[in-house]
Design a protein around this motif. Structure first.
Motif, short mmCIF file in Angstrom:
data_model
loop_
_atom_site.label_atom_id
_atom_site.label_comp_id
_atom_site.label_asym_id
_atom_site.label_seq_id
_atom_site.Cartn_x
_atom_site.Cartn_y
_atom_site.Cartn_z
N TYR A 35 -49.06 54.74 21.82
CA TYR A 35 -49.92 53.88 22.63
C TYR A 35 -50.07 54.51 24.00
CZ TYR A 35 -48.44 50.77 18.92
OH TYR A 35 -48.17 50.23 17.70
N GLU A 36 -51.30 54.57 24.49
CA GLU A 36 -51.56 55.17 25.79
C GLU A 36 -51.79 54.08 26.84
OE1 GLU A 36 -54.93 57.63 24.92
OE2 GLU A 36 -53.64 59.35 24.48
N VAL A 37 -51.11 54.23 27.97
CA VAL A 37 -51.27 53.31 29.09
C VAL A 37 -51.78 54.12 30.27
CG1 VAL A 37 -50.11 51.71 30.64
CG2 VAL A 37 -49.39 51.86 28.25
N GLU A 38 -52.84 53.64 30.92
CA GLU A 38 -53.42 54.36 32.05
C GLU A 38 -52.43 54.42 33.20
OE1 GLU A 38 -57.29 52.95 33.16
OE2 GLU A 38 -57.79 52.55 31.08
N ALA A 39 -52.49 55.52 33.94
CA ALA A 39 -51.54 55.75 35.04
C ALA A 39 -51.61 54.63 36.08
CB ALA A 39 -51.82 57.10 35.69
N GLU A 40 -52.83 54.15 36.38
CA GLU A 40 -52.96 53.12 37.41
C GLU A 40 -52.40 51.77 36.97
OE1 GLU A 40 -57.57 51.85 36.57
OE2 GLU A 40 -57.13 53.52 37.91
N ASN A 41 -52.19 51.58 35.66
CA ASN A 41 -51.63 50.32 35.17
C ASN A 41 -50.12 50.39 34.97
OD1 ASN A 41 -54.15 49.17 35.15
ND2 ASN A 41 -54.51 49.63 33.00
N MET A 42 -49.53 51.53 35.28
CA MET A 42 -48.08 51.67 35.08
C MET A 42 -47.30 50.94 36.18
SD MET A 42 -47.26 53.42 32.37
CE MET A 42 -45.68 54.12 32.74
N GLY A 43 -47.90 50.78 37.36
CA GLY A 43 -47.25 50.04 38.44
C GLY A 43 -45.93 50.67 38.86
N ASP A 44 -44.91 49.83 39.07
CA ASP A 44 -43.61 50.29 39.54
C ASP A 44 -42.83 51.06 38.47
OD1 ASP A 44 -44.10 49.14 41.96
OD2 ASP A 44 -43.01 47.30 41.50
N ALA A 45 -43.29 51.04 37.24
CA ALA A 45 -42.58 51.75 36.16
C ALA A 45 -42.48 53.25 36.46
CB ALA A 45 -43.27 51.53 34.82
N LEU A 46 -43.45 53.78 37.20
CA LEU A 46 -43.44 55.21 37.52
C LEU A 46 -42.23 55.60 38.37
CD1 LEU A 46 -47.21 55.81 38.31
CD2 LEU A 46 -45.94 56.44 36.26
N ASN A 47 -41.68 54.65 39.12
CA ASN A 47 -40.53 54.95 39.97
C ASN A 47 -39.27 55.26 39.15
OD1 ASN A 47 -42.10 54.45 42.19
ND2 ASN A 47 -41.49 52.31 42.32
#
Length: 184
Positions: free
Chosen positions: A90-102
């Protein structure tokens, strides 16, 4: 259908034909005016925020989103790819990842949120364990009160940690607030 005063933070409602997650609600009752509910909303599709005031008895649709346990697989610019136990990706757009990127690292478990069959965001566990990759050494004598010093984890995310935490230590971080919980 629920009325506005029954909606709580964390619920997802339909507003202008789009799903919005409720971040905060404030109930207010004026003297002569009707009671109102002020809601702080965040769009699940565009990640934009807004504030809306409803009458307390306004009816609205509450929706329940599908969630699936997945693990982070890889980054395919600009999408983050997650895989479930049956090897579906499943692909999730980078801008919708929110704080998960941290806190993102290979093999990290999380819940992927679906709306109408499309993966729209990721919900992290409430706490994660990460290794401190950089922090300043403790200053002798600086021990009164709750003293925090800056520290970074592998993603470059900076948190405040107590002075006894050293580089290479593993710490537990609250993903909701981004704060240090304890040393592991």
């Amino acid at each position: 259908m629920k009325i506005a005063q029954e909606i709580r933070a964390g619920n997802v409602i339909m507003q202008n034909s789009a799903p919005w997650v409720v971040l905060k609600t404030e109930y207010a009752r004026g003297g002569r005016n009707a009671a109102t509910v002020r809601m702080k909303l965040k769009s699940l599709l565009s990640n934009q925020g807004t504030e809306v005031v409803f009458k307390a008895d306004d009816k609205m649709d509450q929706i329940v989103l599908d969630k699936k346990d997945c693990t982070y697989s890889y980054f395919a610019d600009p999408m983050y790819v997650w895989m479930d136990s049956e090897y579906n990706q499943y692909e999730v757009e980078a801008e919708n990842m929110g704080d998960a990127l941290n806190y993102l690292e290979d093999g990290m478990p999380a819940e992927v949120v679906f709306y109408e069959g499309k993966a729209i965001s990721v919900e992290l566990p409430t706490s994660v364990e990460r290794e401190i990759t950089w922090t300043e050494p403790a200053v002798k004598g600086d021990t009164s009160g709750k003293v925090l010093k800056p520290a970074k984890i592998a993603t470059g995310f900076e948190i405040g940690v107590p002075i006894f935490v050293a580089q290479g230590d593993k710490v537990e971080i609250d993903t909701r607030t981004g704060e240090y919980r304890r040393r592991v």
